[in-house]
Design a protein around this motif. Structure first.
Motif, PDB file in Angstrom:
ATOM      1  N   GLN A  64       0.840  -1.205   0.000  1.00 53.40           N
ATOM      2  CA  GLN A  64       0.000   0.000   0.000  1.00 53.40           C
ATOM      3  C   GLN A  64       0.873   1.253   0.000  1.00 53.40           C
ATOM      4  OE1 GLN A  64      -3.155   0.197   2.994  1.00 53.40           O
ATOM      5  NE2 GLN A  64      -2.696   2.357   3.275  1.00 53.40           N
ATOM      6  N   LEU A  65       1.934   1.237   0.786  1.00 52.48           N
ATOM      7  CA  LEU A  65       2.858   2.366   0.814  1.00 52.48           C
ATOM      8  C   LEU A  65       3.487   2.575  -0.557  1.00 52.48           C
ATOM      9  CD1 LEU A  65       4.493   4.576   2.225  1.00 52.48           C
ATOM     10  CD2 LEU A  65       6.067   2.787   3.020  1.00 52.48           C
ATOM     11  N   PRO A  74       5.352   8.553  -9.821  1.00 50.95           N
ATOM     12  CA  PRO A  74       5.205   9.461 -10.946  1.00 50.95           C
ATOM     13  C   PRO A  74       3.765   9.885 -11.231  1.00 50.95           C
ATOM     14  CG  PRO A  74       5.320   7.247 -11.775  1.00 50.95           C
ATOM     15  CD  PRO A  74       5.427   7.157 -10.268  1.00 50.95           C
ATOM     16  N   GLY A  75       2.790   9.478 -10.399  1.00 51.66           N
ATOM     17  CA  GLY A  75       1.389   9.714 -10.715  1.00 51.66           C
ATOM     18  C   GLY A  75       0.918  11.151 -10.619  1.00 51.66           C
ATOM     19  N   ARG A  76       1.736  12.033 -10.068  1.00 51.36           N
ATOM     20  CA  ARG A  76       1.411  13.456  -9.912  1.00 51.36           C
ATOM     21  C   ARG A  76       0.174  13.690  -9.065  1.00 51.36           C
ATOM     22  NH1 ARG A  76       1.884  14.771 -16.135  1.00 51.36           N
ATOM     23  NH2 ARG A  76       1.227  12.632 -16.128  1.00 51.36           N
ATOM     24  N   GLY A  77      -0.064  12.752  -8.155  1.00 47.75           N
ATOM     25  CA  GLY A  77      -1.190  12.896  -7.236  1.00 47.75           C
ATOM     26  C   GLY A  77      -0.745  13.550  -5.942  1.00 47.75           C
ATOM     27  N   ALA A  78      -1.602  13.469  -4.954  1.00 47.15           N
ATOM     28  CA  ALA A  78      -1.327  14.057  -3.643  1.00 47.15           C
ATOM     29  C   ALA A  78      -0.151  13.355  -2.964  1.00 47.15           C
ATOM     30  CB  ALA A  78      -2.574  13.962  -2.770  1.00 47.15           C
ATOM     31  N   TRP A  79       0.589  14.100  -2.177  1.00 46.11           N
ATOM     32  CA  TRP A  79       1.744  13.560  -1.457  1.00 46.11           C
ATOM     33  C   TRP A  79       1.336  12.947  -0.122  1.00 46.11           C
ATOM     34  CZ3 TRP A  79       2.129  15.716   3.308  1.00 46.11           C
ATOM     35  CH2 TRP A  79       1.517  16.959   3.486  1.00 46.11           C
ATOM     36  N   TRP A  80       0.214  13.414   0.448  1.00 49.61           N
ATOM     37  CA  TRP A  80      -0.126  12.995   1.802  1.00 49.61           C
ATOM     38  C   TRP A  80      -0.436  11.509   1.951  1.00 49.61           C
ATOM     39  CZ3 TRP A  80      -4.617  10.720   3.045  1.00 49.61           C
ATOM     40  CH2 TRP A  80      -5.715  10.916   2.201  1.00 49.61           C
ATOM     41  N   PRO A  81      -0.957  10.789   0.919  1.00 53.14           N
ATOM     42  CA  PRO A  81      -1.153   9.348   1.127  1.00 53.14           C
ATOM     43  C   PRO A  81       0.155   8.599   1.395  1.00 53.14           C
ATOM     44  CG  PRO A  81      -2.522  10.098  -0.680  1.00 53.14           C
ATOM     45  CD  PRO A  81      -1.602  11.236  -0.334  1.00 53.14           C
ATOM     46  N   ALA A  84       0.916   9.324   4.962  1.00 55.99           N
ATOM     47  CA  ALA A  84      -0.010   8.525   5.785  1.00 55.99           C
ATOM     48  C   ALA A  84       0.431   7.065   5.814  1.00 55.99           C
ATOM     49  CB  ALA A  84      -1.437   8.648   5.251  1.00 55.99           C
ATOM     50  N   GLY A  85       0.919   6.565   4.681  1.00 52.35           N
ATOM     51  CA  GLY A  85       1.413   5.192   4.624  1.00 52.35           C
ATOM     52  C   GLY A  85       2.610   4.980   5.537  1.00 52.35           C
ATOM     53  N   VAL A  86       3.521   5.940   5.541  1.00 57.50           N
ATOM     54  CA  VAL A  86       4.678   5.848   6.442  1.00 57.50           C
ATOM     55  C   VAL A  86       4.198   5.875   7.895  1.00 57.50           C
ATOM     56  CG1 VAL A  86       6.753   7.070   7.247  1.00 57.50           C
ATOM     57  CG2 VAL A  86       6.332   6.811   4.799  1.00 57.50           C
ATOM     58  N   GLY A  87       3.225   6.742   8.172  1.00 60.25           N
ATOM     59  CA  GLY A  87       2.675   6.808   9.527  1.00 60.25           C
ATOM     60  C   GLY A  87       2.054   5.492   9.962  1.00 60.25           C
ATOM     61  N   LEU A  88       1.310   4.857   9.060  1.00 56.42           N
ATOM     62  CA  LEU A  88       0.714   3.554   9.380  1.00 56.42           C
ATOM     63  C   LEU A  88       1.787   2.487   9.587  1.00 56.42           C
ATOM     64  CD1 LEU A  88      -2.500   3.353   7.171  1.00 56.42           C
ATOM     65  CD2 LEU A  88      -2.366   3.131   9.656  1.00 56.42           C
ATOM     66  N   VAL A  89       2.847   2.523   8.798  1.00 52.81           N
ATOM     67  CA  VAL A  89       3.940   1.567   8.988  1.00 52.81           C
ATOM     68  C   VAL A  89       4.541   1.737  10.381  1.00 52.81           C
ATOM     69  CG1 VAL A  89       6.291   0.976   8.264  1.00 52.81           C
ATOM     70  CG2 VAL A  89       4.487   1.221   6.542  1.00 52.81           C
ATOM     71  N   VAL A  90       4.756   2.974  10.795  1.00 55.00           N
ATOM     72  CA  VAL A  90       5.313   3.237  12.129  1.00 55.00           C
ATOM     73  C   VAL A  90       4.348   2.732  13.204  1.00 55.00           C
ATOM     74  CG1 VAL A  90       5.944   5.063  13.760  1.00 55.00           C
ATOM     75  CG2 VAL A  90       6.767   5.165  11.400  1.00 55.00           C
ATOM     76  N   LEU A  91       3.063   3.075  13.071  1.00 53.89           N
ATOM     77  CA  LEU A  91       2.079   2.633  14.073  1.00 53.89           C
ATOM     78  C   LEU A  91       1.990   1.110  14.150  1.00 53.89           C
ATOM     79  CD1 LEU A  91      -0.853   5.165  13.519  1.00 53.89           C
ATOM     80  CD2 LEU A  91       0.792   5.103  15.402  1.00 53.89           C
TER      81      LEU A  91
END
Length: 139
Positions: A64-65, A74-81, A84-91
């Motif tokens: 998912q990350l 390269p998708g030029r989408g939002a950076w926050w997902p 958020a993925g890194v945050g979920l990995v840490v949690l």
């Protein structure tokens, strides 16, 4: 005249990769809660299932990350997902450590928080990229 907000939609395969991995991860997290609930009712064998499912679920989170990073670059989408993925990995890493150390007072509430965050993230993947009007032509 073009708007400054007119960034192209991410490629469909990136969006679908994110949707599939987020949904699979959320399913694994839900299974974790069910297995934990059944374990605490006395079925001790389910602790092994809980541990193994946790490993698979955590592995899916890394996919998912990766999909989140691809959405951003390269998708030029939002950076926050990706963040958020890194945050979920840490949690989830903390969650695994608390579980291995049998710190149930932290393991249970953190698991509920992970479930909530995963549910919101997964819902976002399905709602944010709905095809409407002119955006329906983007591939």
């Amino acid at each position: 005249m073009t708007s400054s907000n007119s960034t192209p939609a991410p490629r469909r395969w990136i969006v679908w990769s994110l949707r599939v991995t987020a949904t699979a991860h959320l399913t694994g997290v839900l299974a974790q809660a069910a297995l934990a609930g059944l374990f605490v009712t006395g079925d001790v064998d389910l602790l092994t299932w809980h541990r193994n499912n946790g490993g698979v679920t955590h592995s899916v989170l890394y996919l998912q990350l990766l999909a989140s990073v691809l959405l951003w670059r390269p998708g030029r989408g939002a950076w926050w997902p990706a963040v958020a993925g890194v945050g979920l990995v840490v949690l989830e890493t903390v969650q695994v450590m608390l579980g291995q150390d049998r710190v149930i007072a932290g393991h249970f509430p953190l698991g509920m928080a992970i479930f909530g965050l995963s549910a919101v993230f997964t819902a976002w993947t399905w709602l944010a990229f709905r095809r409407t009007g002119a955006a329906a032509g983007a591939a």
